[in-house]
Design a protein around this motif. Structure first.
Motif, PDB file in Angstrom:
ATOM      1  N   LYS A 155       0.836  -1.207   0.000  1.00 30.50           N
ATOM      2  CA  LYS A 155       0.000   0.000   0.000  1.00 30.50           C
ATOM      3  C   LYS A 155       0.872   1.259   0.000  1.00 30.50           C
ATOM      4  O   LYS A 155       0.572   2.233  -0.662  1.00 30.50           O
ATOM      5  N   ASP A 156       1.955   1.242   0.793  1.00 30.14           N
ATOM      6  CA  ASP A 156       2.871   2.391   0.847  1.00 30.14           C
ATOM      7  C   ASP A 156       4.206   1.975   0.238  1.00 30.14           C
ATOM      8  O   ASP A 156       4.434   0.804  -0.044  1.00 30.14           O
ATOM      9  N   SER A 157       5.097   2.960   0.091  1.00 30.10           N
ATOM     10  CA  SER A 157       6.463   2.628  -0.335  1.00 30.10           C
ATOM     11  C   SER A 157       7.194   2.013   0.851  1.00 30.10           C
ATOM     12  O   SER A 157       7.217   2.592   1.933  1.00 30.10           O
ATOM     13  N   VAL A 158       7.779   0.822   0.650  1.00 27.31           N
ATOM     14  CA  VAL A 158       8.466   0.150   1.768  1.00 27.31           C
ATOM     15  C   VAL A 158       9.811  -0.405   1.309  1.00 27.31           C
ATOM     16  O   VAL A 158       9.984  -0.733   0.132  1.00 27.31           O
ATOM     17  N   ASN A 159      10.756  -0.493   2.228  1.00 30.32           N
ATOM     18  CA  ASN A 159      11.954  -1.283   1.936  1.00 30.32           C
ATOM     19  C   ASN A 159      12.225  -2.340   3.001  1.00 30.32           C
ATOM     20  O   ASN A 159      13.231  -3.016   2.978  1.00 30.32           O
ATOM     21  N   THR A 160      11.299  -2.486   3.967  1.00 30.87           N
ATOM     22  CA  THR A 160      11.354  -3.668   4.851  1.00 30.87           C
ATOM     23  C   THR A 160       9.985  -4.353   4.834  1.00 30.87           C
ATOM     24  O   THR A 160       8.952  -3.684   4.808  1.00 30.87           O
ATOM     25  N   ILE A 161      10.054  -5.672   4.815  1.00 27.92           N
ATOM     26  CA  ILE A 161       8.823  -6.468   4.824  1.00 27.92           C
ATOM     27  C   ILE A 161       8.961  -7.463   5.978  1.00 27.92           C
ATOM     28  O   ILE A 161       9.988  -8.141   6.095  1.00 27.92           O
ATOM     29  N   ILE A 162       7.918  -7.532   6.843  1.00 25.27           N
ATOM     30  CA  ILE A 162       7.984  -8.445   7.999  1.00 25.27           C
ATOM     31  C   ILE A 162       6.888  -9.501   7.848  1.00 25.27           C
ATOM     32  O   ILE A 162       5.728  -9.165   7.596  1.00 25.27           O
ATOM     33  N   MET A 163       7.274 -10.766   7.966  1.00 23.79           N
ATOM     34  CA  MET A 163       6.280 -11.832   7.925  1.00 23.79           C
ATOM     35  C   MET A 163       6.573 -12.859   9.018  1.00 23.79           C
ATOM     36  O   MET A 163       7.598 -12.781   9.686  1.00 23.79           O
ATOM     37  N   HIS A 164       5.667 -13.821   9.200  1.00 26.27           N
ATOM     38  CA  HIS A 164       5.874 -14.859  10.223  1.00 26.27           C
ATOM     39  C   HIS A 164       6.780 -15.964   9.697  1.00 26.27           C
ATOM     40  O   HIS A 164       6.656 -16.371   8.548  1.00 26.27           O
ATOM     41  N   CYS A 165       7.647 -16.465  10.581  1.00 30.77           N
ATOM     42  CA  CYS A 165       8.568 -17.525  10.172  1.00 30.77           C
ATOM     43  C   CYS A 165       9.159 -18.111  11.450  1.00 30.77           C
ATOM     44  O   CYS A 165       9.587 -17.370  12.332  1.00 30.77           O
ATOM     45  N   ALA A 166       9.157 -19.442  11.578  1.00 29.77           N
ATOM     46  CA  ALA A 166       9.697 -20.070  12.786  1.00 29.77           C
ATOM     47  C   ALA A 166      10.384 -21.374  12.411  1.00 29.77           C
ATOM     48  O   ALA A 166       9.879 -22.139  11.592  1.00 29.77           O
ATOM     49  N   GLU A 167      11.554 -21.614  12.990  1.00 29.92           N
ATOM     50  CA  GLU A 167      12.288 -22.880  12.808  1.00 29.92           C
ATOM     51  C   GLU A 167      12.597 -23.169  11.342  1.00 29.92           C
ATOM     52  O   GLU A 167      12.616 -24.318  10.914  1.00 29.92           O
TER      53      GLU A 167
END
Length: 831
Positions: free
Chosen positions: A32-44
């Motif tokens: 939606k906005d200009s971004v240069n970091t993306i955070i998502m879920h991730c484990a193990e």
């Protein structure tokens, strides 16, 4: 969310040599906005490479995983906006903790085999692939699986293509509709199938090799349920296929993955020769529950986990409704009341309960609310609501809700508004009083002439000034043989007039409301006579003594009064009241097990149970009702534990026959008879039961012998059974069973707590953190401790933190205090 997923293209390759898997994904996202970091879920998961593509420009990304937050942070140099693609290559472990993407081990003709399967609810899809692992982040999924040639692969959708790659096969599955991550399924193993069709939908039962013949019952039932639900909801089943998959290792009972429902083997495989009546009923209820979810939960999904109860209680309620349609002779609504309502009220009468609609902040908190409040109390509230607005309004409201929110996310209030609009009744304000506050009310009734004076307060077993607060909108129903009238009781107190020439009344008629009733003394005397003459319906005969018994535990009534009242049930002919009186008398006896007054209670209990066994007889008859089989086993088992001579001798004769010929005992009687033998048995009996366990062909049969092994009087033999449960011969998904059974054995009380303390590190490792089975193990402590041990138990859990069981620990300690106080009251009363 600044960045949200639109589509995932996923490829998985499980490697059984070292129990790992290789994964690749391309996620289409919208920024939606200009971004240069993306955070998502991730484990193990280990990230091997990551790049981001936007407007045909490829950027290599820097990745960082945070194990505590279970997050993956992706950083790129130049900002992006609009549509972009994230490409990730990664590896993970096929763990043995029964969550995420995991391995299940089983034996076939003496050889150890493996399969890979998934359990993603609530928040474990992130252990299989980096994703936005929340119910609201819905997307479409295109899944491929690479598997060795001896294996088959399964996912939510049908296989579109198969391609040979030397000694492996690449399976490509059709694209899913828009859905949540927790409903994705991946399965790889040596499977076999039973296939059927209903309309255009392919329905399959999938098992490990050699088991498919036991899937016939489930396949036929699955087909019938699918078309019944389509009619009821007015929406066609949305996928081209539905698989019912039997998994050897599975922590939950079953899981509603869209189009690929997984089950424990004991809840899907039915063998008329060896399976019990209870198993058949349980299979039907669970299949019905999971198929209801295909609409309620999968097609329309909650926004966040605080509405989990809506998914679960709805499926619980619908499951009963539909199985009852197919098997009216099972008396299922009455069983629902005895089972679901009793379970829910037992938990909800604690101060440490929680509201149905509960704030959930972290993922470990989600696991804590898969309990009797979310499933059973929720189901009871829906039953109360359906009765309040009427069946037809309820169904129309559901149709409106499902049609309005399909492929989207909804909240509880959306459902109440839909039902309220159709029924033109104050549904939201009525329901909120049952959802937003913990606990439930007791309605106290005093009858003066023909006027009833009513008061409501919160019902708690361990009461203090603070905890009796609360006000509910109670759909109060008064009746005798039929409902006389219904009123919404919304204040602390009110008065209602009874019709003229009234010979008596029952409040909460038909036990549709989720509340208890405390009658005045005169009314109880009248009711005792009406019960004896069967002038009121069976469900109300059940309810009156059920409330009275609970009021004994809370200290509002005396045990002698209950025992005296139970005389009215001596000629009871309904399963519901009979089984509950039998349970209550038995529980009073075992509470008073070592006390000098226990014989007084024992006499009532034995007399009552002997009458039931005399009417039923030992052997199943053609004319038996479905519930007779459930009752017979309980009565034999209990009379054996009450040292009844006839039952002990008869059990011994039948056990000897059984050792020679296993077909000589009907499946429903195997565990009761073996348990009575254990109760009177020695180390020779223990060795026989262990051998029977080892030689049993099905898990269902194994569990019967494992259960019986926990019925010895000799503490040494009980310890032997507990230690046996920790060996590789007992699956980790079943190891809570012996602990719960030993906790319920009066001779196990002294030894279980020291054993638990010694074995806690091993248990933690075997069950795995965050496993729902841990709550059952913690809860079992309430049967073996008294309130002098409270400090010690608290300190133990402080030193051995067990995340996800904090609430259960508090509930367990509260139950211990309630039980201790109840026993002290009984001592005073009988001294």
């Amino acid at each position: 969310m600044k960045v949200f997923p639109v589509n995932y293209v996923l490829e998985f390759e499980p490697i059984f040599k070292n129990f790992t898997f290789i994964g690749k994904e391309i996620i289409t996202v919208e920024c939606k906005d200009s971004v240069n970091t993306i955070i998502m879920h991730c484990a193990e998961i280990k990230i091997k490479s990551c790049r981001v593509i936007n407007n045909d420009v490829i950027q290599k990304a820097v990745t960082k995983t945070d194990a505590n937050k279970e997050e993956l942070v992706i950083t790129i140099k130049n900002k992006i906006k609009g549509c972009a693609f994230i490409e990730i290559e990664f590896t993970g472990d096929l763990n043995d903790r029964l969550l995420g993407f995991y391995r299940s081990q089983y034996k076939q003709n003496g050889k150890t085999k493996y399969l890979a399967t998934t359990q993603f609810e609530a928040a474990d899809a992130r252990r299989a692939f980096p994703c936005w692992d929340e119910p609201e982040a819905k997307a479409t999924f295109e899944i491929s699986i690479i598997a060795e040639n001896k294996f088959t692969a399964i996912s939510n959708m049908p296989i579109m293509s198969k391609k040979r790659l030397k000694n492996k096969t690449l399976y490509k599955f059709a694209k899913t509709p828009i859905m949540s991550t927790y409903l994705i399924y991946l399965g790889v193993g040596e499977f076999e199938y039973l296939t059927g069709k209903i309309g255009k939908v392919q329905v399959r039962v999938i098992t490990t090799k050699g088991n498919k013949s036991k899937g016939k019952y489930s396949l036929e039932l699955g087909k019938k349920l699918l078309s019944s639900y389509e009619k009821y909801f007015g929406i066609k089943y949305p996928l081209p296929k539905l698989d019912l998959i039997a998994i050897p290792d599975f922590a939950a009972g079953a899981m509603e993955n869209w189009g690929a429902i997984t089950f424990r083997e004991t809840i899907l495989l039915y063998d008329p020769k060896t399976s019990s009546t209870r198993t058949k009923q349980y299979i039907a209820e669970v299949i019905s529950h999971e198929i209801a979810h295909q609409w309620f939960g999968n097609l329309v999904t909650m926004k966040w986990w605080n509405d989990l109860w809506l998914n679960e209680s709805f499926a619980t309620f619908m499951a009963t409704k539909f199985v009852d349609k197919f098997y009216p002779e099972w008396d299922l609504w009455n069983q629902f009341v005895d089972d679901a309502m009793n379970n829910a009220m037992a938990l909800d009468s604690l101060k440490n309960t929680h509201p149905i609609d509960v704030k959930v902040n972290s993922t470990s908190e989600i696991r804590e609310i898969f309990d009797a409040i979310s499933y059973d109390k929720g189901g009871c509230v829906l039953r109360m609501l359906e009765h309040y607005v009427g069946e037809s309004n309820f169904q129309k409201g559901l149709k409106k809700y499902l049609a309005g929110f399909k492929y989207k996310n909804a909240e509880g209030k959306d459902l109440w508004d839909a039902i309220g609009k159709i029924s033109k009744m104050p549904v939201r304000s009525m329901v909120q009083t049952w959802l937003k506050q913990p606990g439930f009310p007791v309605v106290e009734i005093e009858k003066r002439d023909s006027i009833l004076h009513l008061k409501q307060r919160r019902y708690v077993l361990e009461s203090d000034k603070k905890s009796t607060k609360g006000l509910w909108f109670i759909p109060l129903s008064i009746g005798l043989q039929n409902e006389l009238f219904q009123k919404l009781f919304t204040k602390k107190s009110m008065s209602v007039k009874l019709p003229k020439d009234n010979i008596g009344f029952v409040a909460n008629f038909g036990r549709k409301g989720f509340y208890r009733v405390k009658y005045d003394e005169g009314t109880l005397i009248d009711l005792k006579m009406l019960i004896d003459q069967k002038q009121i319906p069976a469900i109300d005969r059940w309810a009156i003594q059920n409330d009275l018994f609970s009021l004994c535990v809370s200290g509002d009534e005396t045990v002698r009064n209950y025992l005296d009242f139970s005389d009215a049930y001596y000629d009871e002919d309904s399963y519901l009241a009979t089984v509950n009186v039998a349970h209550n008398l038995t529980s009073l006896y075992f509470r008073a097990f070592d006390e000098d007054f226990s014989d007084q209670i024992k006499n009532y209990t034995v007399k009552y149970l002997k009458k039931i066994l005399h009417d039923l007889g030992w052997d199943p008859k053609k004319t038996d009702k479905h519930t007779d089989a459930l009752m017979r086993g309980f009565v034999i088992f209990t009379l054996g534990k009450l040292n009844d001579e006839e039952v002990t001798i008869e059990s011994e004769n039948r056990y000897k026959q059984f050792l020679k010929n296993q077909n000589s005992l009907p499946p429903d009687l195997v565990e009761p008879v073996c348990s009575v033998m254990a109760w009177n048995g020695n180390s020779k009996t223990h060795a026989e039961l262990t051998r029977l366990y080892r030689n049993a062909k099905t898990t269902e049969e194994k569990l019967r012998f494992l259960g019986a092994m926990c019925s010895f009087k000799d503490p040494k033999l009980l310890l032997k059974s507990l230690n046996f449960s920790q060996t590789s011969e007992v699956r980790s998904q079943n190891m809570q069973l012996p602990i719960m059974k030993v906790a319920g054995n009066p001779y196990g009380k002294k030894i279980l707590w020291p054993w638990l303390k010694n074995n806690w590190p091993k248990l933690s490792k075997k069950v795995g953190r965050g496993n729902p089975l841990f709550n059952r193990i913690v809860a079992s402590i309430s049967s073996i401790a008294d309130d002098s041990m409270e400090k010690e138990i608290r300190q133990f859990f402080k030193k051995n933190p067990t995340p996800g069981t904090e609430r259960t620990q508090e509930q367990t300690l509260e139950r211990i205090r309630i039980n201790s106080k109840f026993l002290r009251n009984m001592r005073k009363e009988f001294s």
